[in-house]
Scaffold this motif. Structure first.
Motif, PDB file in Angstrom:
ATOM      1  N   LEU A  43      16.739 -35.263  31.008  1.00 25.42           N
ATOM      2  CA  LEU A  43      17.789 -34.779  30.117  1.00 25.42           C
ATOM      3  C   LEU A  43      17.384 -34.916  28.655  1.00 25.42           C
ATOM      4  O   LEU A  43      16.477 -35.674  28.323  1.00 25.42           O
ATOM      5  N   SER A  44      18.086 -34.185  27.801  1.00 25.34           N
ATOM      6  CA  SER A  44      17.898 -34.340  26.355  1.00 25.34           C
ATOM      7  C   SER A  44      18.758 -35.507  25.892  1.00 25.34           C
ATOM      8  O   SER A  44      19.968 -35.361  25.706  1.00 25.34           O
ATOM      9  N   LEU A  45      18.146 -36.661  25.732  1.00 26.57           N
ATOM     10  CA  LEU A  45      18.886 -37.865  25.351  1.00 26.57           C
ATOM     11  C   LEU A  45      18.683 -38.235  23.889  1.00 26.57           C
ATOM     12  O   LEU A  45      19.374 -39.106  23.367  1.00 26.57           O
ATOM     13  N   ILE A  56      26.105 -34.921  30.280  1.00 24.06           N
ATOM     14  CA  ILE A  56      25.621 -34.749  31.654  1.00 24.06           C
ATOM     15  C   ILE A  56      25.347 -36.109  32.286  1.00 24.06           C
ATOM     16  O   ILE A  56      25.663 -36.350  33.460  1.00 24.06           O
ATOM     17  N   LYS A  57      24.778 -37.019  31.514  1.00 21.62           N
ATOM     18  CA  LYS A  57      24.488 -38.365  32.036  1.00 21.62           C
ATOM     19  C   LYS A  57      25.767 -39.072  32.468  1.00 21.62           C
ATOM     20  O   LYS A  57      25.816 -39.725  33.520  1.00 21.62           O
ATOM     21  N   LYS A  58      26.826 -38.944  31.679  1.00 27.47           N
ATOM     22  CA  LYS A  58      28.107 -39.549  32.043  1.00 27.47           C
ATOM     23  C   LYS A  58      28.616 -38.959  33.355  1.00 27.47           C
ATOM     24  O   LYS A  58      29.160 -39.670  34.210  1.00 27.47           O
ATOM     25  N   MET A 108      19.198 -30.179  32.866  1.00 23.57           N
ATOM     26  CA  MET A 108      20.442 -29.625  32.355  1.00 23.57           C
ATOM     27  C   MET A 108      20.410 -28.103  32.324  1.00 23.57           C
ATOM     28  O   MET A 108      21.300 -27.437  32.848  1.00 23.57           O
ATOM     29  N   ILE A 109      19.366 -27.519  31.699  1.00 22.52           N
ATOM     30  CA  ILE A 109      19.313 -26.070  31.513  1.00 22.52           C
ATOM     31  C   ILE A 109      17.975 -25.502  31.986  1.00 22.52           C
ATOM     32  O   ILE A 109      17.010 -26.241  32.178  1.00 22.52           O
ATOM     33  N   ILE A 128      16.843 -29.247  40.617  1.00 24.91           N
ATOM     34  CA  ILE A 128      18.132 -28.555  40.490  1.00 24.91           C
ATOM     35  C   ILE A 128      18.515 -28.461  39.020  1.00 24.91           C
ATOM     36  O   ILE A 128      18.571 -29.468  38.314  1.00 24.91           O
ATOM     37  N   VAL A 129      18.768 -27.240  38.554  1.00 26.72           N
ATOM     38  CA  VAL A 129      19.264 -26.997  37.198  1.00 26.72           C
ATOM     39  C   VAL A 129      20.790 -26.977  37.258  1.00 26.72           C
ATOM     40  O   VAL A 129      21.369 -26.216  38.022  1.00 26.72           O
TER      41      VAL A 129
END
Length: 247
Positions: A43-45, A56-58, A108-109, A128-129
């Motif tokens: 993910l983009s964190l 998304i992480k949440k 995510m994307i 999986i996206v």
């Protein structure tokens, strides 16, 4: 206009997607006596898209708790692709697959999946996206999937709404130099032309641009009925605020 709570709605959708995807995967690929499924989330964190990655992480963390009630134990390893950095993404994928031995990967994307899809394919690990989908997914091999909405269809559906239902005929398009923006604006333009509409102006800007007043002046001079803008969030406000001020 109805307001949507972005945080709560995105988490709800993410929970539904992740639980459905992982339950299907785990029951199909993991023996009954095995309780743990290892998930690698890229993910983009940090960086510009961290606000979305954190949401998304949440959602993932809530989904893990939800899955426990079904007797499924999910262990999630998080890696940061530094807001779509290909190098960071590849390094993350390599670590998750070779060191963490994950059963399935999440991104995510679609743009996050591009530099790593072949690595997942060669390793025979499903990826999986979660958020979106486009034609790339269909051509990326048998180990990449998406539960997201179609970028192409999103542009086409908006055109179908604007032309027949709203009765708009002349359009200006403003977009960012960005793969998603290119795909969605192109599908919108193609559909509008096929319906008989006219594109009176196309304006392209960098995602880093902050001054949209020159572009807005060009749009006003072109005289469209409507403006279709494919701008990477959160830059939409940088366009909409001066657009309102300039009438």
């Amino acid at each position: 206009m109805k307001r949507i709570n972005y945080k709560s709605s995105s988490i709800f959708v993410t929970i539904s997607i992740i639980i459905a995807s992982l339950m299907v995967f785990s029951f199909g690929c993991v023996k009954k006596e095995e309780k743990e499924v290892k998930i690698g989330a890229i993910l983009s964190l940090t960086g510009d898209f961290a606000i979305f990655g954190e949401e998304i992480k949440k959602g993932i963390e809530l989904a893990v708790e939800e899955a426990k009630s079904s007797g499924l134990h999910l262990t999630v390893f998080y890696e940061d692709d530094q807001s779509l950095s290909p190098v960071a993404g590849v390094n993350a994928a390599n670590k998750l697959i070779t060191a963490n031995k994950i059963d399935v990967g999440l991104t995510m994307i679609v743009e996050e999946s591009r530099p790593i899809s072949s690595f997942f394919g060669k390793s025979k690990v499903s990826l999986i996206v979660l958020w979106d989908s486009n034609k790339f997914i269909k051509e990326a091999g048998e180990y990449i999937f998406s539960n997201g909405f179609s970028t192409e269809k999103a542009g086409e559906k908006m055109a179908e709404f604007a032309f027949p239902k709203l009765g708009l005929r002349k359009f200006a398009i403003i977009k960012h130099v960005d793969p998603w923006a290119e795909i969605i604006s192109e599908s919108f333009e193609t559909k509008i032309r096929n319906l008989g509409g006219t594109i009176v102006l196309k304006e392209t800007l960098q995602p880093t641009d902050t001054d949209y007043r020159t572009a807005i002046s060009k749009i006003k001079k072109a005289g469209p009925d409507s403006v279709y803008f494919a701008l990477v969030p959160p830059n939409s406000s940088l366009f909409l605020i001066p657009a309102k001020e300039l009438g």
